[in-house]
Scaffold this motif. Structure first.
Motif, PDB file in Angstrom:
ATOM      1  N   GLU A 181       0.840  -1.204   0.000  1.00  0.00           N
ATOM      2  CA  GLU A 181       0.000   0.000   0.000  1.00  0.00           C
ATOM      3  C   GLU A 181       0.872   1.250   0.000  1.00  0.00           C
ATOM      4  OE1 GLU A 181      -3.915   1.643   0.268  1.00  0.00           O
ATOM      5  OE2 GLU A 181      -3.173  -0.351  -0.142  1.00  0.00           O
ATOM      6  N   VAL A 182       1.860   1.236   0.858  1.00  0.00           N
ATOM      7  CA  VAL A 182       2.753   2.380   0.949  1.00  0.00           C
ATOM      8  C   VAL A 182       3.414   2.643  -0.391  1.00  0.00           C
ATOM      9  CG1 VAL A 182       4.961   3.100   1.896  1.00  0.00           C
ATOM     10  CG2 VAL A 182       3.209   2.215   3.402  1.00  0.00           C
ATOM     11  N   LYS A 183       3.826   1.560  -0.993  1.00  0.00           N
ATOM     12  CA  LYS A 183       4.498   1.702  -2.272  1.00  0.00           C
ATOM     13  C   LYS A 183       3.562   2.339  -3.293  1.00  0.00           C
ATOM     14  CE  LYS A 183       7.727  -1.642  -3.092  1.00  0.00           C
ATOM     15  NZ  LYS A 183       7.998  -3.031  -3.457  1.00  0.00           N
ATOM     16  N   ARG A 184       2.318   1.882  -3.240  1.00  0.00           N
ATOM     17  CA  ARG A 184       1.364   2.409  -4.212  1.00  0.00           C
ATOM     18  C   ARG A 184       1.115   3.889  -3.963  1.00  0.00           C
ATOM     19  NH1 ARG A 184      -3.069  -1.358  -3.815  1.00  0.00           N
ATOM     20  NH2 ARG A 184      -4.201   0.300  -2.776  1.00  0.00           N
ATOM     21  N   ILE A 185       0.973   4.237  -2.693  1.00  0.00           N
ATOM     22  CA  ILE A 185       0.725   5.638  -2.376  1.00  0.00           C
ATOM     23  C   ILE A 185       1.884   6.503  -2.846  1.00  0.00           C
ATOM     24  CG2 ILE A 185       0.551   7.259  -0.463  1.00  0.00           C
ATOM     25  CD1 ILE A 185      -1.016   5.057   1.015  1.00  0.00           C
ATOM     26  N   LEU A 186       3.060   6.000  -2.573  1.00  0.00           N
ATOM     27  CA  LEU A 186       4.238   6.765  -2.975  1.00  0.00           C
ATOM     28  C   LEU A 186       4.275   6.958  -4.478  1.00  0.00           C
ATOM     29  CD1 LEU A 186       7.097   5.493  -0.695  1.00  0.00           C
ATOM     30  CD2 LEU A 186       6.049   7.746  -0.765  1.00  0.00           C
ATOM     31  N   ALA A 187       3.979   5.872  -5.175  1.00  0.00           N
ATOM     32  CA  ALA A 187       4.005   5.962  -6.632  1.00  0.00           C
ATOM     33  C   ALA A 187       2.973   6.972  -7.110  1.00  0.00           C
ATOM     34  CB  ALA A 187       3.711   4.587  -7.233  1.00  0.00           C
ATOM     35  N   ARG A 188       1.824   6.957  -6.429  1.00  0.00           N
ATOM     36  CA  ARG A 188       0.771   7.874  -6.853  1.00  0.00           C
ATOM     37  C   ARG A 188       1.189   9.321  -6.620  1.00  0.00           C
ATOM     38  NH1 ARG A 188      -4.174   6.846  -3.694  1.00  0.00           N
ATOM     39  NH2 ARG A 188      -4.098   4.714  -4.458  1.00  0.00           N
ATOM     40  N   THR A 189       1.725   9.590  -5.452  1.00  0.00           N
ATOM     41  CA  THR A 189       2.141  10.972  -5.184  1.00  0.00           C
ATOM     42  C   THR A 189       3.200  11.412  -6.166  1.00  0.00           C
ATOM     43  OG1 THR A 189       3.643  10.089  -3.550  1.00  0.00           O
ATOM     44  CG2 THR A 189       1.610  11.076  -2.733  1.00  0.00           C
ATOM     45  N   GLU A 190       4.065  10.482  -6.505  1.00  0.00           N
ATOM     46  CA  GLU A 190       5.110  10.854  -7.447  1.00  0.00           C
ATOM     47  C   GLU A 190       4.506  11.262  -8.784  1.00  0.00           C
ATOM     48  OE1 GLU A 190       8.649   8.180  -8.705  1.00  0.00           O
ATOM     49  OE2 GLU A 190       8.827   8.862  -6.630  1.00  0.00           O
ATOM     50  N   ARG A 191       3.551  10.450  -9.201  1.00  0.00           N
ATOM     51  CA  ARG A 191       2.928  10.761 -10.478  1.00  0.00           C
ATOM     52  C   ARG A 191       2.196  12.105 -10.383  1.00  0.00           C
ATOM     53  NH1 ARG A 191      -1.142   6.746 -11.514  1.00  0.00           N
ATOM     54  NH2 ARG A 191      -2.590   8.480 -11.263  1.00  0.00           N
ATOM     55  N   PHE A 192       1.548  12.284  -9.263  1.00  0.00           N
ATOM     56  CA  PHE A 192       0.804  13.510  -9.056  1.00  0.00           C
ATOM     57  C   PHE A 192       1.734  14.715  -9.109  1.00  0.00           C
ATOM     58  CE2 PHE A 192      -1.498  16.464  -6.209  1.00  0.00           C
ATOM     59  CZ  PHE A 192      -2.640  16.578  -6.970  1.00  0.00           C
ATOM     60  N   ASN A 193       2.852  14.593  -8.424  1.00  0.00           N
ATOM     61  CA  ASN A 193       3.838  15.675  -8.436  1.00  0.00           C
ATOM     62  C   ASN A 193       4.316  15.970  -9.840  1.00  0.00           C
ATOM     63  OD1 ASN A 193       3.730  16.128  -5.777  1.00  0.00           O
ATOM     64  ND2 ASN A 193       5.492  14.848  -5.261  1.00  0.00           N
ATOM     65  N   GLU A 194       4.547  14.899 -10.537  1.00  0.00           N
ATOM     66  CA  GLU A 194       5.044  15.042 -11.903  1.00  0.00           C
ATOM     67  C   GLU A 194       4.035  15.834 -12.732  1.00  0.00           C
ATOM     68  OE1 GLU A 194       8.173  14.193 -14.432  1.00  0.00           O
ATOM     69  OE2 GLU A 194       7.925  13.599 -12.338  1.00  0.00           O
ATOM     70  N   GLU A 195       2.789  15.458 -12.575  1.00  0.00           N
ATOM     71  CA  GLU A 195       1.755  16.126 -13.357  1.00  0.00           C
ATOM     72  C   GLU A 195       1.653  17.593 -12.974  1.00  0.00           C
ATOM     73  OE1 GLU A 195      -1.679  13.847 -12.675  1.00  0.00           O
ATOM     74  OE2 GLU A 195      -1.178  12.355 -14.194  1.00  0.00           O
ATOM     75  N   ARG A 196       1.737  17.811 -11.684  1.00  0.00           N
ATOM     76  CA  ARG A 196       1.617  19.193 -11.215  1.00  0.00           C
ATOM     77  C   ARG A 196       2.766  20.037 -11.754  1.00  0.00           C
ATOM     78  NH1 ARG A 196       1.635  20.045  -4.923  1.00  0.00           N
ATOM     79  NH2 ARG A 196      -0.463  19.212  -5.084  1.00  0.00           N
ATOM     80  N   ARG A 197       3.919  19.452 -11.730  1.00  0.00           N
ATOM     81  CA  ARG A 197       5.095  20.164 -12.207  1.00  0.00           C
ATOM     82  C   ARG A 197       4.947  20.519 -13.678  1.00  0.00           C
ATOM     83  NH1 ARG A 197       9.547  16.406 -11.135  1.00  0.00           N
ATOM     84  NH2 ARG A 197       8.963  16.830  -8.973  1.00  0.00           N
TER      85      ARG A 197
END
Lengths: 473, 629
Positions: free
Chosen positions: B293-309
């Motif tokens: 779960e943690v891994k998935r959350i982390l991956a999601r935030t990363e993607r989210f950050n990427e998109e935001r950037r």
């Protein structure tokens, strides 16, 4: 074409690190004593550690062939139930018999005998070799250095005492004049036979069961656990089963039966027994009965495979529905064995399921069961090595050949250590399981790198027998 | 020459290019065996499916021994193993292929020692072979031993004393470590040290002790204890043999590791390991799922950050809608290049984090039209430069050098928009590239010898010049002060041996000294201010004192004493019937415990600021004093 083995002239001899020096491996046990040349895959000689003693003439006879009913005949064993040598005189003789007479180690002919023998050598009387008290001096001289050419690798139990070890090297050096000697612990060798340097060795032998952690080829002394739960104990359980079953089952050894007629299952035997005009000693009778029980163990007894214990609700009923096995006693009486054959061996795993034993030593505690031993062994060693050991569990010893033994062990271990990977290494070949320690010794003794380890004769002479404690750690 | 060949040569698409070209000469069958006469006739009967003709063999097998060399000879050869360390006392024998008859003597001559040679010379040729020194085992070379620290009695007493460990026990530990090749599991397993009863030799002195016969109970040593002691001994002996500063890197790493061994931490780690081992199946499964779960959350935030950037990048992109005509000539381009270069140089070299978005070039002083026009190129370059300037200057330089020639070509093409789009894409690439460049950890930096430094000027520079530069930025008076401070510390103003480390240290020191000087200056100024204010206060007090005389005797006395806090307290206590607010203020001032005077609330708040200033100055005074020390 490529599959053909290379001719010996082309074959590389040193690829596998082997370097044969015609060492001899001797692996004494409670039931059998194994002897053979290092580098071979099976021991050439497997002879019972029981030997016959003729009280009237006070001589010992060795080998299976010598064990026939005769007057004043007792069966003895030079080992005790702890797999430690008890009677050193007999041990020396029986080992010498195995190595010199049976293994046929070539020995230098004394000058007086080389072709110009004055008197004919006493012809070998089959296997019934008498250890010559009356032999002349030349002969003893000759016997004293029977193995001057062959280094000897001996095995011992992991709990062998320093005194015993010193005795072993003394015999080897003084009596046989071996050029080199080494003493190795059986679980280490069993691990080597399985190709592991780090392993948890479960040795379910004849007289006892032991669990030993091996780390990098050495025994972890704190981990050594043993209990009498072995083949002999299983026999006593079978006896208890026979006692408890209705009608009682009588064990009549083969030698007593003169002839027999086939009878229906469950019917009393219809056989004529032999009568002897001399007294059959109880030890001989027990030995022969043990042979019958061994056959029963081999053909009928099975370990409840799990999951769960045999006593768990429902399992017994299920076992009752499994196909049974018929066992015919030497006297012809036969019977179908169904759930009892599981129940007999269940005591190895579950102390509550064991048959009540008549003798004190037959009773076992929870800590003496196989899971209890393994747990105790693992608890006594460092946390860091436990996963490595559980990933290399080596199962050896003849009693582990009971059908279902490894399945059950696997279930027990995975239930005990759910978060660790458990991997059993149990040789598929029955002989590899029976002679695990010997095979490991055979591997070790033929390794090129091992030759620096031998305790040489010179070292023995300089340091005395105490060197074995210093070197064979 | 077919039309297809022409097509081929001219690289034109063929009319029916889909069909593969048939090879010129298709071999319909394998080369036929050259048969003659009837055999060929028979062969031909089969046409394309030749008949298998098995040659007649009139012998069963080739004779095995016909061409065979003579049987290989083996001999039982004696050998020793030098790894035993017993000078070949144990001679074992194994079977070896016999080499040529002449070979063994040659070998013997090569490595046999003189003694054996003599023995051989006397004997017959047959006995010569036997008496030759047996060859060494090929396996002797695999004998490896660990190196265990050694120490002498004196070294032990001067370096390795430990309350918990006697020398005997330490010896025993090291002996075990050697025996078991540092396998701690085994060492711990076999560790069984029973200390000798004290007073084995000196029975007169320890007579009473031996009577009581207190055999000290062997201590239960945990594996961590053993390790800690061993590493302590090993590290200290290492340092004794070779001071830390002379050690090579691996040596030093080992040394550091051994020094930093923390048995407590090990113990804790083992406890954790034990817990992990004993957890149940469900727990293990739960933990696993949580980790997932943690891994998935982390991956999601990363993607989210990427998109935001990415979104920010898009939003921040300045429009390029102004006139580009001025840069259409080569002179204009040259001009542009110059401006770009200068902005690049002037610009603060700060790395643009991908999230920040705004390019520093926007803040530069280039004319607006030029900025908006040149932005694509400028941006890209600046990103390239700033992205790399973090790590390697040379790269940055090379990058920008490589790109600058290309810049003139970029804006010229037909549409500036296309160029902008291209640049935008590239910029995106640059932005993405940055996170890919791995940040080295401190340890890795050490390993690879990577160091970051400021941008270097062109040409060689001396390190001490850098320090001179530091001086030259300061005013004369400050220079003097700094020099004084340095001379107080017995440091020459100019370094004698300006190695990198020394310079770095000096810079730190220099920074501290400057800070100190600054602080002193500040404290001086504040002191002055305080004096002035105090003078003012005295003045006012005097004026007030005249006024207070009229009010009452008590107050006058206190005011004359000039102790502000006491006065306030007295005023608050004495003037019970005075206004409540005033007493409150009096209490407050008392609490603050600073020198205050009674007065109207207005004046009190006015002094509040001052007070804080004076507190500050007092604090800075203290700190500067501390620094002086």
């Amino acid at each position: 074409m490529a599959q053909q083995p290379l001719p010996s002239s082309v074959q590389p001899t040193d690829v596998y690190g082997g370097d044969e020096v015609s060492a001899i491996v001797l692996d004494p046990g409670y039931i059998n004593t194994r002897a053979g040349f290092a580098g071979e895959e099976m021991p050439k000689q497997v002879l019972p550690s029981f030997y016959g003693h003729i009280t009237s003439s006070n001589r010992d006879v060795f080998g299976d062939q010598a064990m026939y009913p005769r007057a004043d005949f007792e069966i003895r064993n030079y080992m005790n139930r702890d797999s430690v040598v008890e009677d050193w005189d007999a041990a020396t003789k029986i080992w010498e018999h195995a190595l010199v007479n049976r293994l046929g180690i070539p020995r230098p002919t004394p000058p007086s005998k080389n072709g110009l023998n004055n008197k004919p050598k006493p012809a070998a009387e089959g296997e019934d070799v008498e250890m010559a008290d009356e032999a002349d001096l030349d002969e003893t001289e000759n016997y004293e250095k029977p193995m001057a050419e062959n280094p000897l690798l001996m095995t011992e139990a992991a709990w062998n005492s320093p005194k015993q070890r010193e005795k072993a090297i003394e015999i080897c050096m003084e009596n046989w004049a071996c050029p080199a000697f080494w003493l190795s612990k059986t679980p280490v060798l069993a691990a080597f036979a399985a190709g592991k340097a780090t392993a948890l060795v479960l040795d379910v032998g004849g007289s006892n069961t032991s669990v030993t952690a091996i780390f990098d080829g050495m025994v972890l002394k704190r981990s050594v656990q043993r209990s009498p739960v072995g083949g002999v104990w299983l026999s006593s359980q079978i006896r208890s089963l026979f006692e408890a079953s209705e009608p009682k089952v009588e064990v009549v050894p083969t030698f007593m039966v003169e002839n027999k007629k086939p009878v229906e299952a469950g019917q009393p035997a219809d056989a004529r027994l032999k009568t002897f005009d001399f007294q059959i000693s109880p030890s001989f009778r027990a030995y022969e009965e043990e042979r019958v029980l061994k056959e029963f163990k081999e053909s009928v007894v099975e370990v409840w495979r799990g999951p769960g214990r045999y006593l768990a609700p429902g399992n017994e009923d299920y076992a009752k529905n499994l196909p049974g096995r018929v066992f015919e006693m030497p006297d012809g009486s036969n019977q179908m064995w169904r759930e009892q054959r599981f129940k007999v061996a269940e005591g190895m795993w579950d102390d509550n399921a064991a048959f009540p034993s008549a003798t004190e030593e037959g009773k076992i505690t929870k800590a003496q069961t196989v899971p209890g031993l393994i747990k105790a062994a693992l608890d006594s060693i460092d946390v860091d090595v436990r996963p490595a050991l559980l990933a290399n569990v080596v199962v050896t010893g003849s009693t582990s050949l009971l059908p279902g033994f490894t399945d059950r062990l696997n279930h027990e271990l995975t239930a005990m250590f759910p978060s660790v990977k458990v991997k059993l290494h149990a040789a598929g070949l029955s002989s590899e399981r029976r002679f695990g320690a010997w095979i490991g010794g055979s591997i070790l003794g033929s390794l090129g790198t091992f030759h620096q380890m031998w305790i040489s004769r010179k070292e023995y002479e300089e340091n005395g027998p105490g060197i074995v404690e210093k070197r064979c750690k | 020459m077919t039309s297809r060949d022409v097509h081929d040569v001219l690289n034109l698409p063929s009319d029916h290019s889909g069909a593969p070209r048939p090879s010129k000469k298709q071999k319909t069958s394998a080369p036929r065996p050259n048969l003659k006469g009837l055999a060929r006739e028979v062969q031909n009967l089969g046409g394309d499916n030749p008949i298998a003709i098995v040659p007649e063999v009139n012998f069963f097998k080739k004779r095995r021994f016909a061409t065979r060399k003579p049987v290989a000879k083996w001999e039982l050869k004696a050998f020793t193993n030098s790894a035993r360390g017993d000078d070949g006392a144990l001679v074992l024998r194994h079977w070896k292929r016999r080499t040529d008859d002449g070979a063994p003597p040659v070998e013997g001559a090569q490595d046999g020692d003189g003694q054996q040679q003599r023995g051989g010379g006397e004997g017959t040729p047959a006995s010569e072979k036997r008496e030759e020194k047996p060859e060494d085992s090929a396996f002797a070379k695999y004998n490896v031993k660990v190196v265990v620290p050694h120490y002498t009695e004196d070294q032990y007493h001067s370096n390795l004393q430990n309350n918990d460990w006697t020398k005997e026990e330490t010896d025993y530990l090291l002996e075990l470590a050697k025996d078991f090749d540092l396998r701690w599991t085994l060492i711990w397993d076999r560790y069984d040290f029973t200390p000798k009863p004290p007073g084995g030799g000196g029975d007169a002195a320890n007579g009473e002790d031996t009577h009581t016969a207190v055999v000290p109970a062997p201590k239960q040593r945990s594996m961590e204890d053993l390790k800690a002691r061993y590493y302590e001994v090993a590290a200290k002996m290492m340092a004794v043999q070779k001071p830390a500063q002379y050690m090579t890197r691996p040596e030093f790493e080992l040394y550091e590791m051994m020094q930093n061994f923390d048995p407590e931490q090990e113990r804790k780690r083992k406890q954790f390991a034990l817990n992990t081992l004993s957890r149940s199946k469900d727990e293990a499964r739960e933990e696993e799922s949580l980790l997932l779960e943690v891994k998935r959350i982390l991956a999601r935030t990363e993607r989210f950050n990427e998109e935001r950037r990415e979104l920010y990048n898009r939003l921040d992109y300045p429009a390029t809608d102004s006139d580009i005509n001025s840069f259409k000539t080569s002179a204009g381009l040259q001009n542009l290049l110059q401006t770009l270069m200068s902005t690049d140089k002037n610009k603060k070299r700060k790395s643009i984090m991908p999230g920040e978005g705004v390019s520093p070039s926007n803040n530069s002083g280039v004319p607006n039209s030029a900025v908006s026009e040149t932005n694509p190129a400028n941006r890209r370059e600046s990103i390239a430069a700033s992205a790399t300037s973090n790590n390697h200057h040379h790269h940055a330089r090379r990058d920008s050098d490589a790109r600058t020639p290309a810049t003139p070509a970029d804006p010229t093409p037909t549409s500036a928009a296309a160029a902008a789009a291209a640049a935008n894409k590239k910029k995106g690439g640059g932005a993405q590239q940055q996170p890919e460049r791995r940040k080295l950890t401190q340890q890795e930096e050490q390993v690879y010898g990577v160091s970051y430094h400021e941008r270097l000027g062109s040409g060689p520079t001396f390190r001490y010049e850098k320090i001179n530069k530091l001086y030259s930025h300061k005013s004369g008076q400050q220079q003097l002060r700094i020099t004084n401070a340095l001379s107080e510390l017995d440091l020459p103003p100019r370094l004698v041996m300006p190695t990198a480390a020394v310079t770095a240290q000096f810079e730190v020191l220099w920074g501290a000294v400057t800070a100190l000087v600054d602080l002193r200056k500040m404290s001086d100024r504040l002191d002055g201010e305080i004096k002035i204010e105090e003078a003012k206060k005295a003045e006012r007090d005097r004026a007030k004192g005249i006024a207070a005389e009229k009010e009452g005797e008590k107050e006058k006395g206190e005011g004359g004493a000039g102790d502000g806090a006491a006065a306030a307290a007295a005023a608050a206590a004495g003037e019970g019937e005075k206004a409540g607010e005033k007493t409150g203020e009096g209490g407050q001032t008392k609490e603050d415990g600073e020198k205050k005077r009674p007065g109207s609330s207005g004046s009190l708040t006015a002094t509040g600021h001052k007070r804080s200033a004076s507190v500050l100055s007092a604090a800075s005074d203290k700190s500067s004093k501390r620094q002086k020390k």
